[in-house]
Scaffold this motif. Structure first.
Motif, PDB file in Angstrom:
ATOM      1  N   THR A 153       0.840  10.771  -9.341  1.00 45.30           N
ATOM      2  CA  THR A 153       2.029  10.478  -9.901  1.00 45.30           C
ATOM      3  C   THR A 153       3.326  10.987  -8.814  1.00 45.30           C
ATOM      4  OG1 THR A 153       2.627  12.308 -11.007  1.00 45.30           O
ATOM      5  CG2 THR A 153       1.263  10.494 -12.131  1.00 45.30           C
ATOM      6  N   PRO A 154       4.405  10.100  -8.727  1.00 48.71           N
ATOM      7  CA  PRO A 154       5.502  10.454  -7.846  1.00 48.71           C
ATOM      8  C   PRO A 154       6.066  12.012  -8.239  1.00 48.71           C
ATOM      9  CG  PRO A 154       5.835   8.546  -8.744  1.00 48.71           C
ATOM     10  CD  PRO A 154       4.731   8.960  -9.388  1.00 48.71           C
ATOM     11  N   ALA A 155       5.848  12.557  -9.404  1.00 50.90           N
ATOM     12  CA  ALA A 155       6.044  13.937  -9.871  1.00 50.90           C
ATOM     13  C   ALA A 155       5.201  15.011  -9.334  1.00 50.90           C
ATOM     14  CB  ALA A 155       6.092  13.943 -11.442  1.00 50.90           C
ATOM     15  N   GLU A 156       3.965  14.438  -9.026  1.00 49.26           N
ATOM     16  CA  GLU A 156       2.976  15.554  -8.794  1.00 49.26           C
ATOM     17  C   GLU A 156       3.135  15.552  -7.306  1.00 49.26           C
ATOM     18  OE1 GLU A 156      -0.780  15.206 -11.724  1.00 49.26           O
ATOM     19  OE2 GLU A 156      -0.811  13.657 -10.079  1.00 49.26           O
ATOM     20  N   ASP A 157       3.320  14.324  -6.684  1.00 46.28           N
ATOM     21  CA  ASP A 157       3.898  14.323  -5.155  1.00 46.28           C
ATOM     22  C   ASP A 157       5.041  14.949  -4.627  1.00 46.28           C
ATOM     23  OD1 ASP A 157       1.460  12.640  -4.713  1.00 46.28           O
ATOM     24  OD2 ASP A 157       2.692  10.746  -4.289  1.00 46.28           O
ATOM     25  N   LEU A 158       5.807  15.088  -5.587  1.00 41.54           N
ATOM     26  CA  LEU A 158       7.100  15.875  -5.218  1.00 41.54           C
ATOM     27  C   LEU A 158       6.650  17.456  -5.327  1.00 41.54           C
ATOM     28  CD1 LEU A 158      10.243  15.971  -4.766  1.00 41.54           C
ATOM     29  CD2 LEU A 158      10.564  15.802  -7.391  1.00 41.54           C
ATOM     30  N   LEU A 159       5.981  17.749  -6.400  1.00 39.15           N
ATOM     31  CA  LEU A 159       5.645  19.081  -6.404  1.00 39.15           C
ATOM     32  C   LEU A 159       4.816  19.561  -5.319  1.00 39.15           C
ATOM     33  CD1 LEU A 159       4.607  19.396 -10.242  1.00 39.15           C
ATOM     34  CD2 LEU A 159       6.691  20.619  -8.888  1.00 39.15           C
ATOM     35  N   ASN A 218      -8.727  21.194  -3.660  1.00 41.77           N
ATOM     36  CA  ASN A 218      -9.382  20.338  -2.809  1.00 41.77           C
ATOM     37  C   ASN A 218      -8.565  18.864  -3.255  1.00 41.77           C
ATOM     38  OD1 ASN A 218     -11.407  19.199  -0.958  1.00 41.77           O
ATOM     39  ND2 ASN A 218     -12.212  18.398  -2.323  1.00 41.77           N
ATOM     40  N   MET A 219      -8.209  18.741  -4.306  1.00 39.18           N
ATOM     41  CA  MET A 219      -7.703  17.366  -4.630  1.00 39.18           C
ATOM     42  C   MET A 219      -6.015  17.368  -4.014  1.00 39.18           C
ATOM     43  SD  MET A 219      -8.939  17.056  -8.897  1.00 39.18           S
ATOM     44  CE  MET A 219      -8.640  15.544  -9.153  1.00 39.18           C
ATOM     45  N   VAL A 220      -5.645  18.668  -4.153  1.00 43.68           N
ATOM     46  CA  VAL A 220      -4.348  18.665  -3.499  1.00 43.68           C
ATOM     47  C   VAL A 220      -4.173  18.575  -2.092  1.00 43.68           C
ATOM     48  CG1 VAL A 220      -2.357  20.319  -3.256  1.00 43.68           C
ATOM     49  CG2 VAL A 220      -3.334  20.323  -5.500  1.00 43.68           C
ATOM     50  N   LYS A 221      -5.328  19.032  -1.537  1.00 48.69           N
ATOM     51  CA  LYS A 221      -5.288  19.041  -0.059  1.00 48.69           C
ATOM     52  C   LYS A 221      -5.464  17.516   0.329  1.00 48.69           C
ATOM     53  CE  LYS A 221      -9.090  20.033   1.937  1.00 48.69           C
ATOM     54  NZ  LYS A 221     -10.176  20.744   2.558  1.00 48.69           N
ATOM     55  N   ASN A 222      -6.466  16.792  -0.479  1.00 44.32           N
ATOM     56  CA  ASN A 222      -6.737  15.532  -0.299  1.00 44.32           C
ATOM     57  C   ASN A 222      -5.446  14.543  -0.086  1.00 44.32           C
ATOM     58  OD1 ASN A 222      -9.362  16.037   0.600  1.00 44.32           O
ATOM     59  ND2 ASN A 222     -10.232  15.437  -1.293  1.00 44.32           N
ATOM     60  N   ARG A 223      -4.856  14.649  -1.396  1.00 41.26           N
ATOM     61  CA  ARG A 223      -3.591  14.107  -1.537  1.00 41.26           C
ATOM     62  C   ARG A 223      -2.525  14.344  -0.363  1.00 41.26           C
ATOM     63  NH1 ARG A 223      -1.477   9.338  -2.511  1.00 41.26           N
ATOM     64  NH2 ARG A 223       0.705   9.404  -3.522  1.00 41.26           N
ATOM     65  N   PHE A 224      -2.448  15.490   0.098  1.00 37.27           N
ATOM     66  CA  PHE A 224      -1.340  15.718   1.097  1.00 37.27           C
ATOM     67  C   PHE A 224      -1.854  15.101   2.338  1.00 37.27           C
ATOM     68  CE2 PHE A 224      -0.151  18.089   4.777  1.00 37.27           C
ATOM     69  CZ  PHE A 224       1.379  18.109   4.388  1.00 37.27           C
ATOM     70  N   ASP A 250      10.841  16.629   4.066  1.00 37.30           N
ATOM     71  CA  ASP A 250      12.025  16.457   3.579  1.00 37.30           C
ATOM     72  C   ASP A 250      12.514  15.252   3.215  1.00 37.30           C
ATOM     73  OD1 ASP A 250      12.588  19.275   3.793  1.00 37.30           O
ATOM     74  OD2 ASP A 250      13.369  18.877   5.775  1.00 37.30           O
ATOM     75  N   GLU A 251      12.227  14.063   3.890  1.00 32.64           N
ATOM     76  CA  GLU A 251      12.665  12.616   3.860  1.00 32.64           C
ATOM     77  C   GLU A 251      11.791  12.264   2.445  1.00 32.64           C
ATOM     78  OE1 GLU A 251      11.329   8.805   5.784  1.00 32.64           O
ATOM     79  OE2 GLU A 251      11.823  10.381   7.168  1.00 32.64           O
ATOM     80  N   MET A 252      10.444  12.746   2.194  1.00 32.81           N
ATOM     81  CA  MET A 252       9.635  12.225   1.292  1.00 32.81           C
ATOM     82  C   MET A 252      10.178  12.982   0.060  1.00 32.81           C
ATOM     83  SD  MET A 252       7.305  10.219   2.166  1.00 32.81           S
ATOM     84  CE  MET A 252       6.077  10.009   1.012  1.00 32.81           C
ATOM     85  N   ILE A 253      10.457  14.218   0.154  1.00 33.02           N
ATOM     86  CA  ILE A 253      10.993  14.953  -1.291  1.00 33.02           C
ATOM     87  C   ILE A 253      12.142  13.925  -1.590  1.00 33.02           C
ATOM     88  CG2 ILE A 253      12.141  16.786  -1.939  1.00 33.02           C
ATOM     89  CD1 ILE A 253      10.168  18.624  -0.319  1.00 33.02           C
ATOM     90  N   ALA A 254      13.207  13.785  -0.761  1.00 34.13           N
ATOM     91  CA  ALA A 254      14.397  12.926  -1.071  1.00 34.13           C
ATOM     92  C   ALA A 254      14.183  11.491  -1.919  1.00 34.13           C
ATOM     93  CB  ALA A 254      15.155  12.777   0.161  1.00 34.13           C
TER      94      ALA A 254
END
Length: 107
Positions: free
Chosen positions: A1-7, A32-38, A96-100
């Motif tokens: 989700t966008p909230a998870e991506d932001l975190l 591993n899920m976090v690393k794969n998403r990043f 920073d751009e993605m967080i914004a």
């Protein structure tokens, strides 16, 4: 989700590639899920940047660059930059751009 991506992106700025620490901030996600998403976010952004840079150049210049670089494996460059925790050009400015962007989406 966008909230998870932001975190994920906010915590990556703090902890770099320490996936276990970052996963603690995202309930229900393993390191591993976090690393794969990043890595998915990173690759999409890298391709977007590469495409936008190439759109600004004349086609013959893009072709010449591709021919000149054919002896360099892009995956080797990508993997070495990920190990250092940065993109080759622009370091972590893209984060920073993605967080914004995500913050605007969520508000």
């Amino acid at each position: 989700t966008p909230a998870e991506d932001l975190l994920l992106l906010e915590n990556h700025k703090k902890y770099s590639n320490q996936w276990a620490k970052i996963a603690k901030f995202i309930p229900g996600r393993t390191e591993n899920m976090v690393k794969n998403r990043f890595n998915t976010i990173y690759k999409k952004k890298r391709d977007e940047i590469k495409t936008s840079k190439n759109l600004r150049k004349p086609l013959n210049e893009v072709i010449e660059e591709m021919e000149a670089d054919n002896d360099i494996d892009p995956d080797v460059l990508y993997n070495s930059s990920v190990e250092r925790g940065s993109l080759n050009n622009g370091e972590n400015d893209w984060i920073d751009e993605m967080i914004a962007q995500l913050s605007v989406q969520m508000s």
